[in-house]
Design a protein around this motif. Structure first.
Motif, PDB file in Angstrom:
ATOM      1  N   HIS A  72      -0.170  -0.197   8.363  1.00 20.44           N
ATOM      2  CA  HIS A  72      -0.724  -0.675   7.094  1.00 20.44           C
ATOM      3  C   HIS A  72       0.135  -0.300   5.888  1.00 20.44           C
ATOM      4  O   HIS A  72      -0.082  -0.791   4.798  1.00 20.44           O
ATOM      5  N   TYR A  73       1.110   0.567   6.103  1.00 21.96           N
ATOM      6  CA  TYR A  73       2.000   1.026   5.027  1.00 21.96           C
ATOM      7  C   TYR A  73       2.621  -0.147   4.269  1.00 21.96           C
ATOM      8  O   TYR A  73       2.730  -0.136   3.059  1.00 21.96           O
ATOM      9  N   GLY A  74       3.013  -1.191   4.998  1.00 23.45           N
ATOM     10  CA  GLY A  74       3.723  -2.308   4.373  1.00 23.45           C
ATOM     11  C   GLY A  74       2.822  -3.476   3.980  1.00 23.45           C
ATOM     12  O   GLY A  74       3.305  -4.547   3.641  1.00 23.45           O
ATOM     13  N   ILE A 110       0.813  -1.211   0.000  1.00 24.72           N
ATOM     14  CA  ILE A 110       0.000   0.000   0.000  1.00 24.72           C
ATOM     15  C   ILE A 110       0.853   1.271   0.000  1.00 24.72           C
ATOM     16  O   ILE A 110       0.524   2.249  -0.652  1.00 24.72           O
ATOM     17  N   GLY A 111       1.968   1.224   0.714  1.00 18.43           N
ATOM     18  CA  GLY A 111       2.856   2.381   0.708  1.00 18.43           C
ATOM     19  C   GLY A 111       3.269   2.730  -0.717  1.00 18.43           C
ATOM     20  O   GLY A 111       3.202   3.887  -1.147  1.00 18.43           O
ATOM     21  N   ALA A 112       3.631   1.701  -1.479  1.00 17.06           N
ATOM     22  CA  ALA A 112       4.056   1.917  -2.868  1.00 17.06           C
ATOM     23  C   ALA A 112       2.891   2.392  -3.731  1.00 17.06           C
ATOM     24  O   ALA A 112       3.060   3.222  -4.617  1.00 17.06           O
ATOM     25  N   VAL A 113       1.710   1.859  -3.454  1.00 20.36           N
ATOM     26  CA  VAL A 113       0.515   2.285  -4.200  1.00 20.36           C
ATOM     27  C   VAL A 113       0.326   3.794  -4.057  1.00 20.36           C
ATOM     28  O   VAL A 113       0.085   4.503  -5.033  1.00 20.36           O
ATOM     29  N   ALA A 122      12.478  10.284  -1.783  1.00 23.98           N
ATOM     30  CA  ALA A 122      11.855   9.076  -1.238  1.00 23.98           C
ATOM     31  C   ALA A 122      11.287   9.340   0.154  1.00 23.98           C
ATOM     32  O   ALA A 122      10.194   8.889   0.488  1.00 23.98           O
ATOM     33  N   ALA A 123      12.040  10.075   0.974  1.00 22.22           N
ATOM     34  CA  ALA A 123      11.577  10.333   2.339  1.00 22.22           C
ATOM     35  C   ALA A 123      10.321  11.198   2.337  1.00 22.22           C
ATOM     36  O   ALA A 123       9.381  10.954   3.101  1.00 22.22           O
ATOM     37  N   GLU A 124      10.309  12.185   1.437  1.00 24.24           N
ATOM     38  CA  GLU A 124       9.127  13.048   1.353  1.00 24.24           C
ATOM     39  C   GLU A 124       7.904  12.259   0.902  1.00 24.24           C
ATOM     40  O   GLU A 124       6.804  12.445   1.418  1.00 24.24           O
ATOM     41  N   ARG A 125       8.146  11.358  -0.046  1.00 28.43           N
ATOM     42  CA  ARG A 125       7.021  10.554  -0.543  1.00 28.43           C
ATOM     43  C   ARG A 125       6.472   9.672   0.568  1.00 28.43           C
ATOM     44  O   ARG A 125       5.269   9.529   0.731  1.00 28.43           O
ATOM     45  N   ARG A 126       7.388   9.091   1.346  1.00 25.73           N
ATOM     46  CA  ARG A 126       6.969   8.222   2.427  1.00 25.73           C
ATOM     47  C   ARG A 126       6.136   9.002   3.449  1.00 25.73           C
ATOM     48  O   ARG A 126       5.089   8.548   3.913  1.00 25.73           O
TER      49      ARG A 126
END
Ligand code: ATP
Ligand code: ATP
Ligand code: MG
Ligand code: MG
Lengths: 276, 285
Positions: A147-149, A111-114, A127-131
C-alpha cells in the motif's frame, strides 16, 4: 499532581448561518462556553449527539479555527491564533485525525509520501530512514507494504481512516485530537488501532482527546468522559463515574439506545415484524 | 423473482504492484421488502461489490460475474440509457464517505431538489415542501434555514443524514446503504434505522446494509452475508447467525465485542486468525 497539558476555559464558537427561506441570517452557538483540563498521558473522551459541537471543539483545540471567546492553554502556553499565529513547534506538538479522512488527504499524493511528509519537514532523517519509518507505521495500523505506493482513492473507507491515524502519530505529538477515528472499522481492526494508541500513550506519554459516539470504544479507551449536548458540556467525570452513574438525561438516553446484539432481542424483533 | 441477484462476482484491480483481486466469487440475493446485511473485515470488498452493482468502479477494475440482474434483467446488457434510469431512480446508494460524495459547491437544498427534479414529477412548490420534509425526516434541526447551508457548514453526522435524505428522496426499489450510521450517535442512529426500516416496510423496498456494527445487524437485518478477504464466508438468516454461527470468522466476530475484552487488550486481527485456526482444528481433528 502534574500540571494539565491542556487547559480550556469558557471556550465558545459561533457561526453565522444564512437565513435560508427566512432571508435573515442568524448566529448559531456551536460551542457555548466549555471548560476542562486534560492531564498529560491521559485520554479524555468526548461524546454527544450529532451536531452538538464536537468537531468544532476539535478544530479549536488543534488551532485550525479561532474561538469566538475563551482561552486554550497547551503545555502552559496560551494559544491565540487570531492574534499571533502559531509556532511550528506548536503545530507539530498538536495533531488531529479528522472525522473525514478523504477530505484531509491529497488525492495526488501516494500514501508513502503522506506518511513521510511530516518527517521530511520536521526531522533530519534520511530518505531511507523515512521510508523505513513509513513502512513500519503501515504495518502497525494493519496495512500491507504494497500500500506504500497507492493513492488515497485506492483504499477502502476503513483503510483510509487508518492512513489518517498513521499520519497523525508519525510525529508522536504531545496532544492528539482524534475525531471519530475508528468509526469505519470492524471490531478486529478497531482493536488493533485502540491497542496501538494505548501502547503509544504508555511509551511516549501521549495525551488524547478522543471523540467517539461508540460507547464500548469510549469505555475501553477513556480515563475521563465529557458529554456534550447542544454545545454545552453537560457531564464530565471519570469513566467509571459516567458509566456507572450517569447524571444527565442525555447520557442516560445514550446508554438506553445502544443496540442490543443478543439472541433474545433478535427473536423479539422478528416476532413483532408483520409477515411480508 | 429476486429484486437483485448476483452470482459469482469477481473484481480485480490493476495496480502498480500488479493485479489485486478484491472480490473472488461472491453471491448476493435481495428480495423486495428484505434487509440484507453485509458484514466483514475492513478491506474485505463490501464497498467494491456494491460499487460494481452501481457501475461506479474506476477503469482500473475488471468486473466479471455469471449474473448481475435487477428485477430479472441483466444490468450489464442493459442499454446505457436504460441503465442510467435504473441507477439513481430504482437503485440508490448511500456512500460510505458522505462528505466526499456531496458536492461542495451547492447548498444541500439545491442538491436535494436536483434529485426530486430528475426523478419525480412534483411541481416547484411541492418540491420545496418535500425538501423540508426530507430534511426533517433525517432529524436536521431548523431545516427551513439549513436548506441553504453548504456541506462544509454541516457536521459529519448531518452530512451523512443529508446523503440519506438524497438517497431516499426518489423512493428507490433498492437502497444500498454503505455504513449509513457510522457518524451517528446511538440516539440518531436509531431514528435513521427506523426511518429506513419503515420505508422498507411501507414501500416494499429492498435494503442492503453494509455495516461493521453487529448491534445494527441484530436490530435490522433479515439475512446476513459475512465476508473475509474478498470471499464469502457464510450467508445465514439473522437469528441463525447469532445463535449458531457456522464459520470461524463469524464466531470470532461475535465473541470479540469490546465488552468481552480480557484484561487490557482487545482481540485483534491476529487473534482472530488464531481463533479461526483453533476452530478449524476443532472441526477437523
Ligand atoms: N462552518 C460552519 N458554518 C455554519 N455552521 C456550522 C459550521 N460548522 C459547523 N456548523 C454547525 O455547528 C454545529 C456543530 O457542528 P460540529 O461539526 O461541531 O458537530 P459534531 O458534534 O462534530 O457533530 P457530528 O457528530 O455529526 O460530527 C452543527 O449544528 C453544525 O451544523
Ligand atoms: N481503486 C482501487 N485500486 C486498488 N485497490 C482497490 C481500489 N479500490 C479498492 N481497493 C481494494 O479493494 C479491497 C476492498 O475494498 P472495499 O472498499 O470494498 O473494502 P470494504 O470491505 O468496503 O472495507 P471498509 O470496511 O474498510 O470500508 C481493499 O483491499 C482495497 O484496498
Ligand atoms: Mg463531527
Ligand atoms: Mg467500505
Amino acid at each position: 499532581m502534574s500540571a494539565p497539558i491542556l487547559k480550556v476555559r469558557d471556550l465558545k464558537r459561533d457561526y453565522v448561518i444564512s437565513g435560508g427561506m427566512f432571508g435573515k441570517s442568524k448566529l448559531l452557538h456551536a460551542v457555548k462556553g466549555v471548560s476542562f483540563d486534560v492531564e498529560r498521558g491521559s485520554t479524555l473522551a468526548v461524546v454527544g449527539e450529532s451536531g452538538c459541537g464536537k468537531s468544532t471543539l476539535a478544530r479549536m483545540l488543534t488551532m485550525i479555527d479561532p474561538p469566538t471567546a475563551g482561552t486554550i492553554e497547551i503545555d502552559g502556553e496560551g494559544i491565540d491564533i487570531a492574534a499571533h499565529g502559531v509556532t511550528r513547534e506548536m503545530r507539530q506538538a498538536v495533531q488531529i485525525v479528522f472525522q473525514n479522512p478523504y477530505g484531509s488527504l491529497n488525492p495526488r499524493q501516494k500514501i508513502g509520501a503522506v506518511l513521510e511528509e511530516p518527517l521530511l519537514l520536521n526531522t533530519s532523517m534520511s530518505a531511507a530512514e523515512r521510508r523505513d519509518a513509513a513502512l513500519a507505521m503501515l504495518e502497525k495500523v494493519g496495512l500491507p507494504p504494497e500500500h506504500y505506493g497507492r493513492y488515497p482513492h485506492m483504499f477502502s473507507g476503513g483503510q483510509r481512516q487508518r492512513v489518517a491515524i498513521a499520519r497523525a502519530i508519525m510525529l508522536r505529538p504531545k496532544l492528539l485530537v482524534l475525531d471519530e477515528p475508528v468509526s469505519a472499522l470492524d471490531l478486529s481492526v478497531q482493536a488493533q488501532i485502540l491497542n496501538l494508541l494505548r501502547d503509544l500513550q504508555d511509551e511516549f506519554e501521549l495525551t488524547y482527546v478522543f471523540i467517539s459516539h461508540d460507547l464500548s470504544v469510549v469505555r475501553y479507551i477513556a480515563d475521563e468522559v465529557m458529554v456534550m449536548y447542544f454545545g454545552e458540556a453537560v457531564e464530565h467525570g471519570t469513566r467509571d463515574q459516567v458509566f456507572s452513574d450517569p447524571q444527565h438525561d442525555y447520557t442516560k438516553t445514550l446508554f438506553a439506545a445502544t443496540p442490543r446484539a443478543d439472541v433474545e432481542s433478535i427473536k423479539k424483533r422478528l416476532a413483532a415484524k408483520p409477515a411480508a | 423473482m429476486a429484486l437483485l441477484e448476483i452470482r459469482n462476482l469477481r473484481v480485480e484491480f490493476d495496480t502498480a504492484a500488479g493485479p489485486f483481486r478484491a472480490l473472488d466469487g461472491v453471491d448476493y440475493t435481495v428480495e423486495g421488502g428484505e434487509v440484507l446485511a453485509i458484514v466483514g473485515e475492513s478491506g474485505s470488498g463490501k464497498s467494491v461489490a456494491m460499487l460494481a452493482v452501481m457501475g461506479l468502479l474506476p477503469e482500473s477494475a475488471t468486473v466479471s460475474a455469471d449474473l448481475m440482474a435487477f428485477e430479472g434483467i441483466d444490468l450489464r446488457t442493459m442499454p446505457a440509457a436504460e441503465r442510467r434510469k435504473v441507477i439513481g431512480k430504482d437503485i440508490a446508494m448511500i456512500f460510505q464517505e458522505p462528505i466526499a460524495s456531496l458536492n461542495p459547491c451547492f447548498t444541500i437544498g439545491f442538491q436535494l431538489d436536483e434529485v426530486l427534479k430528475a426523478h419525480t414529477s412534483l411541481s416547484r412548490k411541492a418540491r420545496k415542501d418535500r425538501v423540508i420534509e426530507l430534511l426533517e425526516s433525517v432529524g436536521i434541526p431548523d431545516p427551513l434555514r439549513r436548506v441553504s447551508a453548504f456541506p462544509h457548514q454541516m457536521s459529519g453526522g448531518q452530512c451523512q443524514r443529508v446523503m440519506i435524505a438524497i438517497a431516499t428522496a426518489c423512493e428507490p426499489k433498492l437502497l444500498i446503504a454503505d455504513e449509513p450510521t457510522t457518524a451517528l450517535d446511538v440516539t440518531i442512529q436509531k431514528q435513521i434505522l427506523d426511518l429506513l426500516t419503515d420505508m422498507q416496510r411501507d414501500t416494499g423496498m429492498g435494503l442492503i446494509m453494509i455495516t461493521h456494527d453487529m448491534g445494527v445487524v441484530a436490530e435490522t437485518a433479515d439475512r446476513v452475508v459475512v465476508q473475509y478477504k474478498g470471499k464469502q464466508m457464510e450467508t445465514a438468516d439473522v437469528l441463525t447467525l447469532f445463535e449458531n454461527p457456522s464459520h470461524p470468522y463469524t464466531k470470532a466476530l461475535l465473541s470479540a465485542l469490546p465488552e468481552n475484552a480480557t484484561g487490557d487488550r482487545l482481540p485483534t486481527v491476529a487473534d482472530y486468525e488464531a481463533m479461526m485456526q483453533a476452530d478449524v482444528r476443532e472441526v477437523q481433528p
